[in-house]
Design an enzyme around this catalytic site. Sequence first.
Site, mmCIF file in Angstrom:
data_model
loop_
_atom_site.group_PDB
_atom_site.id
_atom_site.type_symbol
_atom_site.label_atom_id
_atom_site.label_comp_id
_atom_site.label_asym_id
_atom_site.label_seq_id
_atom_site.Cartn_x
_atom_site.Cartn_y
_atom_site.Cartn_z
ATOM 1 N N CYS A 247 26.911 -28.862 10.061
ATOM 2 C CA CYS A 247 25.803 -27.978 10.479
ATOM 3 C C CYS A 247 24.638 -28.089 9.511
ATOM 4 O O CYS A 247 23.476 -28.261 9.911
ATOM 5 C CB CYS A 247 26.267 -26.525 10.530
ATOM 6 S SG CYS A 247 27.653 -26.216 11.621
ATOM 7 N N ASP B 163 -8.126 17.101 -6.391
ATOM 8 C CA ASP B 163 -7.744 17.908 -5.243
ATOM 9 C C ASP B 163 -6.657 18.864 -5.736
ATOM 10 O O ASP B 163 -5.883 18.518 -6.635
ATOM 11 C CB ASP B 163 -7.197 17.003 -4.138
ATOM 12 C CG ASP B 163 -6.837 17.791 -2.895
ATOM 13 O OD1 ASP B 163 -7.711 18.502 -2.401
ATOM 14 O OD2 ASP B 163 -5.685 17.691 -2.458
ATOM 15 N N ASP C 299 -6.781 12.614 1.430
ATOM 16 C CA ASP C 299 -8.041 12.534 0.684
ATOM 17 C C ASP C 299 -8.684 11.152 0.740
ATOM 18 O O ASP C 299 -9.600 10.873 -0.021
ATOM 19 C CB ASP C 299 -7.787 12.892 -0.798
ATOM 20 C CG ASP C 299 -7.194 14.280 -0.957
ATOM 21 O OD1 ASP C 299 -7.646 15.186 -0.241
ATOM 22 O OD2 ASP C 299 -6.270 14.442 -1.760
#
Length: 824
Positions: free
Chosen positions: A88, A514, A718
């Site tokens: 594979c 804030d 904000d």
Amino acid sequence: MTKQKKQIKIGGMHCTACAQTIEKALLKAEGVDKAVVNFATETAYVEYDDNTADEKDLTQVIEETGYNVAEGTQKTILRIGGMTCASCSQTIENALRKKKGIKEANVNLATEKATVTYNPNEIEYEEIENVVEDVGYKVLSREDQRARFEEEEAREFKAFSTARRRVLISWALTIPIMVWMIPEMILGISWPNSTVFNLGMIAFAAPVLFYPGWNTYKSAAKAITHVTANMDVLIMLGTLASFLTGPPSFFASIANYAGVAAMIMSFHLTGRYIEAKAKGRASQAIRRLLELEAKTARILKDENEIEVSIDEVEVGDLMVVRPGEKIPTDGVVTEGESGVDESMATGESMPVLKKLGDEVIGATINQRGLLKVRATKIGKETFLSQVIKMVEEAQGSKVPIQEFADRVTSYFVPAVLVLASLTVVLWLVLPRFIGSVGAWASNFLPWVDPTLSVISLAIFAAVATLVIACPCALGLATPTVLMVGSGMGAENGILIRRGEAIQTLKDTRVIVFDKTGTITKGKPDVTDTIPIEGFQESEVLMLAASIEKGSEHPLAEAIIRKAEEKDLKLAKLEKFEAITGRGIRGEIKGQITVLVGNRKLMDEEGIDYSSLESELKRLEEEAKTAMLVAKNRKCVGVVAEADTLKDDSVEAIAELERMGLQTTMLTGDNQRTGEAIARKVGITKVLAEVLPDRKVAEIQRLQEEVGLVAMVGDGINDAPALTQANVGIAIGTGTDIAIEAGDIVLVRGNLSDVVKAVKLSRATFRKIKQNLFWAFFYNIVMIPFAMLGLAHPVIAEIAMATSSVTVVTNANLLRRTNIQPEYA
């Protein structure tokens, strides 16, 4: 129009003049909005419109200026599902190697990974995935960040090895020249005779210039071909002018400087090597962050623990983290309790207690107990990846003062060429006047020999002028400091997104905070419930909580929590409306209309609350937020909440004030409540009753009044005000970082990090100024010194190399600066 950002590694740059040449070419290209070429990181940071330009166009522009996109390849690691045997892996490997554009492919069955090196100009990543899927397998994930890290490490190692080899070869041939020159310099004797001596100088010097020095000549020729001039042009002219004095010395009265040419080249290559190593140390921030990433994870599948590679972890996987192990990726604790060392993210050395429901950051270290963590973010979405992205953005930006240095650098090399030509002319036209300085200096400078011919003295001075000039020191002065500063910031939980913020923040005189979630914890509690006569406290609280179920505001959560604590049965909410800046309105039980809000809401609705006025004033003076409750247009009472100050708010505000900054608080509360909170925390000025849509206007007003303003907020609510401020500082907690919100992002919500950010800004800019002063001072003093024939070309080259190394070394000294708050 879609804006794209791209980082491009560039090969072949040797000085800042090279970087400027590429930058100018990119800025002229169609579709390019912004381009910054950082010589220190050897990277171009480009913003472009993908409707009019693509990666191939950008690569072409760079190559047309004479430079190359480093190796022209990228590496990616793919995790592949469905492989069962060696056949594979061989099938996938062969299919990948046959595809045009893929330079190398290795598939490892044991790790189930494919490592693919490809040229992005010839093949897209999606096509590589298609190749794997076309042969019957599935690509589960890609691991580009680690691949890029490994690729850059390999490229850097190769560059260092090549530079070291050149230095060793050049000195192996230059040391015999120096030893041979000693009798001539001290005794004035050319051993064994002048002919052999001159031949020897030429024979030993030629290999130095044309083998280890060939790369320098190639870079200079490339620059000249593209009608530009860089540092290598100066070195090429200086060394060739010196070397070409060799042959004429056999039949003319000209000193042989061929040996000096070899010495100049050797010192130049040594300086470049030391500078590259110092630049490597300066750019370690991203590498250190990448190294923090966990390599494996232990996940639970069907009650069994399975150890997997980190790139195999998927969102939703349940990870088991034992004491002493790294938490593999961002997640939420589902079981257990432990102290977690988050110093890699926040700079905080004390462990943080984590329990059920708490967020944890990938790559932090579990210290004590067993934790089970549900993965919430993987790959490029994780906290660590976001931090790396921000550090890279900072390194791809420029500080305003750098623009001035760049303008000087762009004219620097042409100016030096003019000065070197002028030096030759002055020495040939006014030999007695200029030579008088040398005659005087020969008394204390042993290398100054006024007895040489005028042509020899003119060449001596011109070569020294060419090689002593150092545009690299000017070009490296700012970006190297920015690299170190952004790395220091990341290590302390301060993420600098824009380099300009460093210069702006140190000049800021006002910081606006804030209130909710910034100064306070943002988790208020109900402190008072005061009913009007005829109503019960429980009824007022029930009405308020029933309506607040429709709101997501922290104040609403507190009221609902209080009602639940008192086991109150809440009514079903049938209608709900949020009234911005005033409160909320709702309907319960089909006919009862309830209002919860401030005075403005009651006034607008014509509801009388005068009997509660004295209580309102008392509550506001106690720094509590009071909300009036009305039922069917009649006021029934007031509910008050208080938000706890963050642990370090008082100390942080006090230190910012001591540092000369005026602090201002922005709040939606009324003036009385705002001032009460400001008094508690020590803030100078209060802007109260500011509705969310007025925050931007308030910031603009402050900017008109005081100039530069910094704003600290949560980065989500904000965001417009943070953008309006000259410096937006967004605070976050845990894994939640609003990347686009601020110029600077603080990982923790603590105000102590604002203090650290200001200190880091001032310390970084101080280093930038020191570097620029040294670079300008060095060039302003040393170039005239060389023009007068007072600097030996070899000493001039040593001085030039030292100036670049000094600038980079000084940038690395920034790491020693203490940016911790005084109270920490």
